[in-house]
Design a protein around this motif. Structure first.
Motif, mmCIF file in Angstrom:
data_model
loop_
_atom_site.group_PDB
_atom_site.id
_atom_site.type_symbol
_atom_site.label_atom_id
_atom_site.label_comp_id
_atom_site.label_asym_id
_atom_site.label_seq_id
_atom_site.Cartn_x
_atom_site.Cartn_y
_atom_site.Cartn_z
ATOM 1 N N HIS A 1 0.823 -1.213 0.000
ATOM 2 C CA HIS A 1 0.000 0.000 0.000
ATOM 3 C C HIS A 1 0.857 1.263 0.000
ATOM 4 O O HIS A 1 0.360 2.353 -0.280
ATOM 5 N N LEU A 2 2.125 1.116 0.330
ATOM 6 C CA LEU A 2 3.017 2.270 0.342
ATOM 7 C C LEU A 2 3.753 2.449 -0.985
ATOM 8 O O LEU A 2 4.511 3.397 -1.152
ATOM 9 N N ALA A 3 3.518 1.533 -1.934
ATOM 10 C CA ALA A 3 4.208 1.617 -3.219
ATOM 11 C C ALA A 3 3.888 2.925 -3.933
ATOM 12 O O ALA A 3 4.743 3.507 -4.608
ATOM 13 N N GLY A 4 2.649 3.408 -3.791
ATOM 14 C CA GLY A 4 2.269 4.658 -4.437
ATOM 15 C C GLY A 4 3.051 5.839 -3.899
ATOM 16 O O GLY A 4 3.333 6.801 -4.633
ATOM 17 N N ILE A 5 3.415 5.774 -2.629
ATOM 18 C CA ILE A 5 4.196 6.858 -2.028
ATOM 19 C C ILE A 5 5.587 6.897 -2.644
ATOM 20 O O ILE A 5 6.110 7.962 -2.984
ATOM 21 N N VAL A 6 6.184 5.728 -2.828
ATOM 22 C CA VAL A 6 7.507 5.666 -3.422
ATOM 23 C C VAL A 6 7.461 6.180 -4.863
ATOM 24 O O VAL A 6 8.331 6.942 -5.296
ATOM 25 N N SER A 7 6.424 5.785 -5.599
ATOM 26 C CA SER A 7 6.287 6.261 -6.977
ATOM 27 C C SER A 7 6.151 7.776 -7.006
ATOM 28 O O SER A 7 6.767 8.459 -7.841
ATOM 29 N N ALA A 8 5.346 8.305 -6.092
ATOM 30 C CA ALA A 8 5.176 9.756 -6.027
ATOM 31 C C ALA A 8 6.498 10.432 -5.683
ATOM 32 O O ALA A 8 6.839 11.478 -6.237
ATOM 33 N N ALA A 9 7.269 9.817 -4.784
ATOM 34 C CA ALA A 9 8.553 10.395 -4.399
ATOM 35 C C ALA A 9 9.498 10.463 -5.595
ATOM 36 O O ALA A 9 10.209 11.447 -5.794
ATOM 37 N N LEU A 10 9.492 9.417 -6.422
ATOM 38 C CA LEU A 10 10.354 9.407 -7.591
ATOM 39 C C LEU A 10 9.926 10.458 -8.605
ATOM 40 O O LEU A 10 10.750 11.084 -9.262
ATOM 41 N N GLN A 11 8.620 10.680 -8.721
ATOM 42 C CA GLN A 11 8.126 11.617 -9.723
ATOM 43 C C GLN A 11 8.363 13.066 -9.334
ATOM 44 O O GLN A 11 8.449 13.927 -10.200
ATOM 45 N N VAL A 12 8.463 13.355 -8.035
ATOM 46 C CA VAL A 12 8.633 14.748 -7.616
ATOM 47 C C VAL A 12 10.071 15.069 -7.265
ATOM 48 O O VAL A 12 10.365 16.145 -6.773
ATOM 49 N N SER A 13 10.994 14.141 -7.533
ATOM 50 C CA SER A 13 12.394 14.396 -7.213
ATOM 51 C C SER A 13 12.873 15.612 -7.988
ATOM 52 O O SER A 13 12.851 15.625 -9.205
ATOM 53 N N GLY A 14 13.284 16.632 -7.260
ATOM 54 C CA GLY A 14 13.757 17.835 -7.914
ATOM 55 C C GLY A 14 15.003 18.374 -7.260
ATOM 56 O O GLY A 14 15.495 19.435 -7.604
ATOM 57 N N SER A 15 15.506 17.645 -6.272
ATOM 58 C CA SER A 15 16.736 18.060 -5.609
ATOM 59 C C SER A 15 17.544 16.811 -5.324
ATOM 60 O O SER A 15 16.992 15.723 -5.251
ATOM 61 N N PRO A 16 18.852 16.907 -5.187
ATOM 62 C CA PRO A 16 19.686 15.718 -5.026
ATOM 63 C C PRO A 16 19.515 15.069 -3.663
ATOM 64 O O PRO A 16 20.268 15.332 -2.743
#
Length: 295
Positions: A226-241
């Motif tokens: 159920h937390l997989a969506g959070i990880v996907s969202a985290a990858l999509q909003v990565s904007g800083s190192p």
């Protein structure tokens, strides 16, 4: 290159991803801090005039059509602070400002209520709820926070959460011999390598997101799934190192490949260690989230 890699890369180049990068967002311009003169003044009067008709603007990452776009606009305005806590939301005013029907407004407010952003009560109406009531694990809210005034806090929190979720998922996944899923993980690493060589960041990010989602599914823990969506969202909003997944590079691909090799060897500790290396770029990351004690 495998057929799967060719197909995925072609699709990525020809299809609309629905996911915009930090510099590509056509969105409400966030204010860095709420103005002192906003109290009692309808926010619509000072909003960007181009927001006057929702249909003129591109939809956000999830909603399509007037309903989805209005959810995006109102959600971003709430998260940015332009619609502060306890602010009344009058459906008639929203409909007039954005030139949409009462049905569109009503359905949009219901979506925002489900996300914890607003509440509707008899004799009180619809009001914006405080941050403490928001569903901060909702992918939309994650995205809105990541591109608003709370961007630094959101990305730090996502990084910390990934440090909690993904090393454990990698360790657990090593104990599940689902060869077809492990093969798919290997395919994603291959696609990432080809995409990086061709400068195709869109395909790289899609394969990266699928890799991490598959890994969590392979862990065999339904609560983690159920937390997989959070990880996907985290990858999509990565904007800083923040993590090794933020930008395509040889080291990132090598760490992904090490995870796949450890899974194939049923090496839980090795898979966990490789994931921690993947998620670490700067020394301060380890100081924020200390590694767990060895078992």
């Amino acid at each position: 290159m495998s057929t799967l890699a060719q197909t995925m890369m072609t699709a990525a180049r020809s299809a609309d991803s629905g996911l915009a990068g930090p510099g590509e967002l056509d969105r409400y311009p966030y204010a860095e801090a709420p103005g002192a003169d906003r109290v009692g003044v309808p926010v619509w009067e000072s909003a960007d005039p181009e927001l006057g008709r929702v249909g003129r603007r591109a939809a956000g990452s999830r909603g399509r059509g007037l309903h989805g776009q209005l959810v995006q606009q109102l959600g971003q305005m709430i998260v940015s602070g332009d619609l502060g806590a306890d602010r009344p939301l009058v459906p008639e005013e929203i409909g007039q400002r954005f030139e949409v029907s009462r049905t569109v407004v009503r359905e949009s407010l219901r979506v925002l209520e489900a996300k914890g952003l607003v509440s509707a009560r008899p004799n009180v109406g619809t009001r914006v709820r405080p941050v403490s009531d928001w569903n901060l694990l909702d992918p939309d809210i994650i995205e809105w926070r990541a591109f608003g005034p709370q961007r630094d806090d959101q990305r730090r929190e996502l990084s910390e959460l990934r440090w909690t979720i993904e090393p454990l998922a990698a360790r657990l996944a090593a104990g599940h011999g689902r060869e077809e899923v492990q093969q798919r993980l290997g395919d994603m690493v291959e696609i990432m390598g080809h995409a990086m060589a061709q400068g195709d960041s869109l395909t790289f990010s899609r394969a990266d997101a699928e890799f991490h989602s598959l890994l969590i599914q392979l862990a065999g823990n339904r609560m983690l799934e159920h937390l997989a969506g959070i990880v996907s969202a985290a990858l999509q909003v990565s904007g800083s190192p923040v993590t090794g997944c933020d930008r395509p590079n040889d080291a990132s691909i090598a760490h992904h490949a090490r995870i796949v090799d450890a899974l194939a060897a049923a090496d839980g500790a090795g898979a966990e260690a490789a994931m921690r290396q993947l998620l670490t770029v700067h020394p301060e990351v380890e100081r924020v989230v200390p590694a767990p004690r060895e078992h």
